[in-house]
Design an enzyme around this catalytic site. Sequence first.
Site, short mmCIF file in Angstrom:
data_model
loop_
_atom_site.label_atom_id
_atom_site.label_comp_id
_atom_site.label_asym_id
_atom_site.label_seq_id
_atom_site.Cartn_x
_atom_site.Cartn_y
_atom_site.Cartn_z
N ILE A 17 0.83 -1.21 0.00
CA ILE A 17 0.00 0.00 0.00
C ILE A 17 0.87 1.26 0.00
CG2 ILE A 17 -1.66 1.31 1.40
CD1 ILE A 17 -2.82 -1.45 2.30
N ASP A 64 13.68 3.26 11.07
CA ASP A 64 12.62 2.52 11.78
C ASP A 64 11.67 3.55 12.40
OD1 ASP A 64 11.11 1.17 13.72
OD2 ASP A 64 12.75 -0.18 14.26
N ASN A 91 2.23 5.24 7.15
CA ASN A 91 1.64 4.00 6.60
C ASN A 91 2.24 2.72 7.18
OD1 ASN A 91 0.23 2.40 4.33
ND2 ASN A 91 2.40 1.91 4.06
N LYS A 124 3.84 13.55 15.28
CA LYS A 124 4.46 14.60 16.10
C LYS A 124 5.41 15.48 15.27
CE LYS A 124 7.82 15.13 19.88
NZ LYS A 124 8.50 14.49 21.02
N TYR A 157 -2.80 -6.52 16.95
CA TYR A 157 -2.97 -5.71 15.75
C TYR A 157 -4.23 -4.84 15.86
CZ TYR A 157 -3.43 -4.57 10.77
OH TYR A 157 -3.55 -3.90 9.57
N LYS A 161 -4.60 -0.74 16.02
CA LYS A 161 -5.28 0.03 14.97
C LYS A 161 -6.46 0.83 15.53
CE LYS A 161 -2.59 -1.15 11.53
NZ LYS A 161 -1.72 -0.15 10.88
N VAL A 190 -6.48 -6.15 1.75
CA VAL A 190 -5.92 -5.65 0.50
C VAL A 190 -4.80 -6.59 0.08
CG1 VAL A 190 -4.72 -3.70 -0.57
CG2 VAL A 190 -6.48 -3.27 1.15
N THR A 192 -1.68 -7.60 -0.55
CA THR A 192 -0.27 -7.22 -0.35
C THR A 192 0.42 -8.37 0.37
OG1 THR A 192 -0.59 -6.31 1.85
CG2 THR A 192 -0.94 -4.79 0.00
P1 NAD Z 1 3.18 -4.75 3.95
O1 NAD Z 1 3.56 -5.66 5.06
O2 NAD Z 1 3.05 -5.29 2.58
O3 NAD Z 1 4.17 -3.48 3.91
C1 NAD Z 1 4.47 -2.78 5.08
C2 NAD Z 1 5.81 -2.09 4.91
O4 NAD Z 1 6.09 -1.42 6.15
C3 NAD Z 1 6.95 -3.07 4.65
O5 NAD Z 1 7.72 -2.65 3.55
C4 NAD Z 1 7.75 -3.02 5.94
O6 NAD Z 1 9.15 -3.24 5.76
C5 NAD Z 1 7.46 -1.61 6.44
N1 NAD Z 1 7.73 -1.49 7.87
C6 NAD Z 1 7.44 -2.39 8.84
N2 NAD Z 1 7.90 -1.95 10.02
C7 NAD Z 1 8.51 -0.76 9.78
C8 NAD Z 1 9.19 0.15 10.62
N3 NAD Z 1 9.35 -0.07 11.93
N4 NAD Z 1 9.68 1.29 10.05
C9 NAD Z 1 9.54 1.52 8.73
N5 NAD Z 1 8.90 0.68 7.90
C10 NAD Z 1 8.40 -0.46 8.43
O7 NAD Z 1 1.80 -4.07 4.43
P2 NAD Z 1 0.62 -3.37 3.59
O8 NAD Z 1 -0.42 -4.38 3.36
O9 NAD Z 1 1.15 -2.57 2.47
O10 NAD Z 1 0.06 -2.41 4.76
C11 NAD Z 1 0.37 -1.03 4.86
C12 NAD Z 1 -0.42 -0.46 6.04
O11 NAD Z 1 -1.82 -0.69 5.82
C13 NAD Z 1 -0.08 -1.13 7.36
O12 NAD Z 1 -0.09 -0.18 8.41
C14 NAD Z 1 -1.21 -2.12 7.54
O13 NAD Z 1 -1.45 -2.44 8.90
C15 NAD Z 1 -2.37 -1.39 6.92
N6 NAD Z 1 -3.43 -2.28 6.47
C16 NAD Z 1 -3.19 -3.28 5.57
C17 NAD Z 1 -4.23 -4.11 5.19
C18 NAD Z 1 -4.04 -5.23 4.21
O14 NAD Z 1 -4.95 -6.09 4.09
N7 NAD Z 1 -2.95 -5.32 3.47
C19 NAD Z 1 -5.52 -3.92 5.72
C20 NAD Z 1 -5.71 -2.89 6.62
C21 NAD Z 1 -4.66 -2.07 7.00
#
Ligand code: NAD
Length: 248
Positions: A17, A64, A91, A124, A157, A161, A190, A192
Amino acid sequence: MSDSTRVAFVSGAAQGIGLTIALRLADDGLDVAVNDIPSKKTELAELVSQIEAKGRRAIAVPGDVSVEEDVRNAIDKVVADLGGLDVMVANAGILVVTPVVDIDVEEWDRVFAVNVRGVMLQYKYAAKQMIKQGRGGRILGASSVGGKRGWGGLSAYCSSKFAVRGLTQSLSLELATHNITVNSYAPGIVATQMAQDLGAGLTRVGMSAEIPVGKPESVASIVSYLAKPEASFITGQAISPNGGSVFD
Ligand code: NAD
């Protein structure tokens, strides 16, 4: 908000995402700083090239998001290299599937460190910079359908959230007089890596068969709108591109 090119920061942008949001904001005409953990520098460099190919400026700011110094340094670099910050997209997030009876404190704390403390730190330092600039701003954070209802196995989780929504509402009130809006997006499932990691767990967490799996683009288009100057009357909300997973 200024008429000059606006600047966005997107965390967790190496994949999924976040990557799609970064490309969408570049298509919208913004310059974009992209963040992910340091081990994903190669993916970030590739994304920077893709954004530059669209005619926008881009930089990678690996770090991080749960570490205050990393977030502060990243925002400082964005301001120094791209001239300011107008759109924050907090994100990055992580997910674990562990029932409460089995979860240990380290696992619980890690989810909260990234998903809650990380979002707070990004909010922040973005807010401080946007207030200083005095030209408004748009702050966005990743919540989830799991921030609107709980699922068995996803207690850490979902709790994290829900917390993003509380944080977002509180900051929206603190920043209302600065023309800075603060919203979260709360996607359903989604397609991913994160959804793949959930994998067969989908049945276990109770997502029913008629709910479609979304595309990252469906989330990016919501973020794109909320990031626009014209979205000035939407703040403190958790917007749900979720295919009907929960009804607000
Ligand atoms: P993903 O796991 O494919 O990608 C997440 C990215 O965040 C990864 O590249 C990871 O390396 C990075 N990351 C993790 N910890 C980190 C840190 N401490 N510092 C910097 N980067 C860090 O996830 P996604 O599906 O693309 O999800 C993106 C956001 O959307 C997340 O917050 C997730 O909780 C939320 N979300 C996803 C879904 C879904 O179904 N995919 C649904 C609801 C919410």
